[in-house]
Design a protein around this motif. Structure first.
Motif, PDB file in Angstrom:
ATOM      1  N   MET A   1       2.361  10.511  -6.847  1.00 49.00           N
ATOM      2  CA  MET A   1       2.974  11.426  -5.877  1.00 49.00           C
ATOM      3  C   MET A   1       3.871  12.434  -6.585  1.00 49.00           C
ATOM      4  O   MET A   1       3.975  13.589  -6.169  1.00 49.00           O
ATOM      5  CB  MET A   1       3.759  10.636  -4.832  1.00 49.00           C
ATOM      6  CG  MET A   1       2.850   9.901  -3.856  1.00 49.00           C
ATOM      7  SD  MET A   1       3.707   9.239  -2.412  1.00 49.00           S
ATOM      8  CE  MET A   1       4.294   7.690  -3.039  1.00 49.00           C
TER       9      MET A   1
ATOM     10  N   GLY B   1      -3.555  -6.009   2.281  1.00 47.89           N
ATOM     11  CA  GLY B   1      -2.486  -5.437   3.086  1.00 47.89           C
ATOM     12  C   GLY B   1      -2.612  -3.921   3.074  1.00 47.89           C
ATOM     13  O   GLY B   1      -3.115  -3.342   2.111  1.00 47.89           O
TER      14      GLY B   1
ATOM     15  N   GLY C   1      -3.317  -2.618  -0.635  1.00 47.32           N
ATOM     16  CA  GLY C   1      -3.237  -3.362  -1.892  1.00 47.32           C
ATOM     17  C   GLY C   1      -3.917  -4.705  -1.748  1.00 47.32           C
ATOM     18  O   GLY C   1      -3.963  -5.285  -0.658  1.00 47.32           O
ATOM     19  N   MET C   2      -4.473  -5.188  -2.863  1.00 47.00           N
ATOM     20  CA  MET C   2      -5.138  -6.500  -2.824  1.00 47.00           C
ATOM     21  C   MET C   2      -5.023  -7.192  -4.177  1.00 47.00           C
ATOM     22  O   MET C   2      -4.790  -6.546  -5.204  1.00 47.00           O
ATOM     23  CB  MET C   2      -6.604  -6.345  -2.415  1.00 47.00           C
ATOM     24  CG  MET C   2      -7.462  -5.644  -3.450  1.00 47.00           C
ATOM     25  SD  MET C   2      -9.010  -5.061  -2.750  1.00 47.00           S
ATOM     26  CE  MET C   2      -8.613  -3.352  -2.404  1.00 47.00           C
TER      27      MET C   2
ATOM     28  N   GLN D   1      -3.822  -6.565  -9.734  1.00 48.87           N
ATOM     29  CA  GLN D   1      -3.753  -5.989  -8.410  1.00 48.87           C
ATOM     30  C   GLN D   1      -4.486  -4.677  -8.367  1.00 48.87           C
ATOM     31  O   GLN D   1      -4.666  -4.020  -9.400  1.00 48.87           O
ATOM     32  CB  GLN D   1      -2.291  -5.724  -8.053  1.00 48.87           C
ATOM     33  CG  GLN D   1      -1.815  -6.561  -6.910  1.00 48.87           C
ATOM     34  CD  GLN D   1      -0.509  -6.026  -6.346  1.00 48.87           C
ATOM     35  OE1 GLN D   1      -0.089  -4.911  -6.648  1.00 48.87           O
ATOM     36  NE2 GLN D   1       0.100  -6.847  -5.529  1.00 48.87           N
TER      37      GLN D   1
ATOM     38  N   PHE E   1       7.254  -0.426   2.712  1.00 47.18           N
ATOM     39  CA  PHE E   1       6.776   0.889   2.263  1.00 47.18           C
ATOM     40  C   PHE E   1       5.719   1.499   3.175  1.00 47.18           C
ATOM     41  O   PHE E   1       5.222   2.584   2.907  1.00 47.18           O
ATOM     42  CB  PHE E   1       6.258   0.806   0.821  1.00 47.18           C
ATOM     43  CG  PHE E   1       5.669  -0.540   0.461  1.00 47.18           C
ATOM     44  CD1 PHE E   1       6.461  -1.513  -0.134  1.00 47.18           C
ATOM     45  CD2 PHE E   1       4.342  -0.830   0.742  1.00 47.18           C
ATOM     46  CE1 PHE E   1       5.929  -2.766  -0.461  1.00 47.18           C
ATOM     47  CE2 PHE E   1       3.815  -2.064   0.408  1.00 47.18           C
ATOM     48  CZ  PHE E   1       4.604  -3.043  -0.191  1.00 47.18           C
ATOM     49  N   THR E   2       5.342   0.806   4.245  1.00 42.32           N
ATOM     50  CA  THR E   2       4.374   1.366   5.196  1.00 42.32           C
ATOM     51  C   THR E   2       4.873   1.167   6.625  1.00 42.32           C
ATOM     52  O   THR E   2       5.572   0.212   6.931  1.00 42.32           O
ATOM     53  CB  THR E   2       2.985   0.714   5.034  1.00 42.32           C
ATOM     54  OG1 THR E   2       3.147  -0.713   4.992  1.00 42.32           O
ATOM     55  CG2 THR E   2       2.291   1.178   3.776  1.00 42.32           C
TER      56      THR E   2
ATOM     57  N   ALA F   1      -2.018   3.605   2.560  1.00 49.25           N
ATOM     58  CA  ALA F   1      -2.080   2.881   1.284  1.00 49.25           C
ATOM     59  C   ALA F   1      -2.506   1.452   1.567  1.00 49.25           C
ATOM     60  O   ALA F   1      -2.430   0.975   2.709  1.00 49.25           O
ATOM     61  CB  ALA F   1      -0.728   2.910   0.584  1.00 49.25           C
TER      62      ALA F   1
ATOM     63  N   PHE G   1       5.485  -4.234   5.911  1.00 50.52           N
ATOM     64  CA  PHE G   1       5.843  -3.971   4.509  1.00 50.52           C
ATOM     65  C   PHE G   1       6.929  -2.908   4.547  1.00 50.52           C
ATOM     66  O   PHE G   1       6.882  -2.015   5.403  1.00 50.52           O
ATOM     67  CB  PHE G   1       4.650  -3.437   3.699  1.00 50.52           C
ATOM     68  CG  PHE G   1       3.466  -4.367   3.659  1.00 50.52           C
ATOM     69  CD1 PHE G   1       3.498  -5.558   2.949  1.00 50.52           C
ATOM     70  CD2 PHE G   1       2.293  -4.032   4.345  1.00 50.52           C
ATOM     71  CE1 PHE G   1       2.400  -6.405   2.916  1.00 50.52           C
ATOM     72  CE2 PHE G   1       1.190  -4.877   4.303  1.00 50.52           C
ATOM     73  CZ  PHE G   1       1.248  -6.069   3.587  1.00 50.52           C
TER      74      PHE G   1
HETATM   75  C1  2NL Z   1      -0.844  -6.627  -0.522  1.00 46.00           C
HETATM   76  C2  2NL Z   1      -0.329  -5.427   0.189  1.00 46.00           C
HETATM   77  C3  2NL Z   1       0.050  -3.127  -0.057  1.00 46.00           C
HETATM   78  C4  2NL Z   1       0.709  -0.872  -0.419  1.00 46.00           C
HETATM   79  C5  2NL Z   1       0.363  -2.101  -0.925  1.00 46.00           C
HETATM   80  C6  2NL Z   1       1.759   1.217  -1.123  1.00 46.00           C
HETATM   81  C7  2NL Z   1       2.153   1.960  -2.194  1.00 46.00           C
HETATM   82  C8  2NL Z   1       2.904   3.099  -1.982  1.00 46.00           C
HETATM   83  C9  2NL Z   1       3.213   3.476  -0.721  1.00 46.00           C
HETATM   84  C10 2NL Z   1       2.814   2.688   0.309  1.00 46.00           C
HETATM   85 CL1  2NL Z   1       3.412   4.027  -3.291  1.00 46.00          CL
HETATM   86  N1  2NL Z   1       2.089   1.579   0.100  1.00 46.00           N
HETATM   87  N2  2NL Z   1       1.038   0.093  -1.339  1.00 46.00           N
HETATM   88  C11 2NL Z   1       0.712  -0.646   0.951  1.00 46.00           C
HETATM   89  C12 2NL Z   1       0.391  -1.684   1.790  1.00 46.00           C
HETATM   90  C13 2NL Z   1       0.065  -2.929   1.304  1.00 46.00           C
HETATM   91  O1  2NL Z   1      -0.285  -4.318  -0.631  1.00 46.00           O
HETATM   92  O2  2NL Z   1      -1.098  -7.609   0.074  1.00 46.00           O
HETATM   93  N3  2NL Z   1      -1.044  -6.544  -1.828  1.00 46.00           N
HETATM   94  C14 2NL Z   1      -1.526  -7.606  -2.603  1.00 46.00           C
END
Ligand code: 2NL
Length: 356
Positions: free
Chosen positions: A185, A287, A312-313, A215, A258-259, A310, A256
């Motif tokens: 970003m 997520g 992530g896994m 990840q 961040f979301t 966004a 989360f």
């Molecule tokens: C999970 C969930 C997630 C994100 C990661 C993300 C990154 C930025 C801004 C907003 Cl810079 N989101 N990443 C968002 C939602 C879920 O991971 O279970 N990970 C193993």
């Protein structure tokens, strides 16, 4: 004339005994050479009485032709035998299977990363990279993770106190690959789509947790991005990755920092058999959420103009699910027997048109 008969026998015996070209040449020189026996007899023809000379001359010439022919025949036979021996010695069986060349195998984690990169690559994502050692801000602060959040506790996160010093901001081993999105970003002009695969670290070690694991996160920033884009993108990804066209996908409300809103994503499976896409049970896979406006603003993106989603896994987790790997620990043990069983052929790389 007895001497001619004797020379005939002697030469024929010597030729028969000559088993290679050197022995053969010895016979030839001894008979037909400048000082050969037949040459000598021809030279002596002048001393023979005129009455005998005619008959002896004819007999000598006949013997010379005969022995020359025999010597030549022996040469041809020896040459043929030598060629046969060489052909036998240098024979190549082109029907033999090749000796197996040690080719190595692709680790299942690498394979999963490649497959996911191929799927998102086809959707226009670029691969981004960050740093395993990060600042507190890039790992937590910019992501709207508050000071009191349990993830920041030092029993969860590896802090590198010695390196950062007393007054410097703390350095740490990144606990997720979100730093890549933060760096993206900051360094890219929207719109962009970035996929962030990499190693992450958490202070956790037991049968189902490793202090280092992998990840994969992704981020899409554009104008007018909605939850519909998030859902379509992740449904397509999950169906392509698991190779099940009608794989049931469920989005479940979550949280989360961040979301906002945030959603956990589940796929349908049968808990008893472990079969994906069948049965009536749900399995959490990843997520996701709409990037929090504060996270956008933290990285210099105006949330009134741009928005995005966004996700992530965990790479180990989805690899175990896809390939039926029962235990996490062998992923890091470098046991060649395990790799032979779960590894992938490097000569058959990931290709999307075959489905992954
Ligand atoms: C999970 C969930 C997630 C994100 C990661 C993300 C990154 C930025 C801004 C907003 Cl810079 N989101 N990443 C968002 C939602 C879920 O991971 O279970 N990970 C193993």
């Amino acid at each position: 004339m007895n001497d001619l008969e004797a020379l005939r026998r002697e030469t024929r015996d010597a030729l028969a005994a000559a088993s290679d070209s050197r022995a053969w040449d010895g016979v030839r020189v001894a008979v037909l050479g400048k000082n050969g026996k037949l040459t000598a007899l021809l030279k002596e023809l002048g001393k023979v009485s005129p009455e005998e000379r005619r008959a002896r001359g004819a007999a000598l010439n006949q013997l010379k032709d005969e022995l020359a022919a025999a010597i030549e025949a022996r040469r041809a036979a020896l040459e043929a035998a030598e060629l046969d021996a060489r052909l036998a010695r240098e024979r190549i069986d082109v029907t033999l299977p090749p000796r197996p060349a040690p080719a190595g195998l692709i680790h299942p984690i690498s394979r999963t990363m490649e497959e996911i990169a191929a799927i998102f690559g086809a959707m226009g994502f670029a691969i981004g990279e960050g740093f395993d050692i990060e600042t507190d801000w890039n790992n937590f602060g910019a992501l709207n993770i508050p000071w009191h959040h349990p993830a920041r506790a030092d029993h969860d996160t590896f802090y590198l106190t010695a390196e950062s010093g007393r007054n410097a901001p703390p350095l740490l081993l990144r606990t997720h690959t979100s730093d890549v999105q933060i760096l993206s970003m900051l360094s890219r002009e929207p719109p962009f789509r970035v996929l962030a695969p990499g190693r992450v670290y958490r202070s956790d070690h037991d049968a189902t947790h490793s202090p280092m694991f992998h990840q994969l996160e992704g981020i899409v920033i554009d104008r007018d991005i909605t939850l519909g884009h998030l859902k379509g993108c992740l449904i397509d990804f999950l169906r392509a990755f698991f190779g099940i066209a009608e794989l049931p996908v469920r989005f479940r409300s979550s949280y989360f920092p961040f979301t906002e809103p945030s959603m956990e994503v589940d796929i349908g499976w049968d808990r008893r058999s472990g079969e994906l896409g069948k049965g009536s049970d749900w399995l959490e896979i990843l997520g996701s959420g709409m990037v929090h406006p504060r996270v956008l603003a933290n990285s210099g993106i105006d949330p009134r103009e741009w928005q995005g989603f966004a996700f992530g896994m965990g790479v180990e987790r989805i690899t175990m699910l896809k390939h039926g790997v029962p235990d996490l620990r062998p992923f890091y043990e470098s046991d060649i027997r395990w790799l032979r069983h779960y590894g992938f052929n490097p000569l058959a790389p990931t290709m999307l048109h075959e489905g992954v």
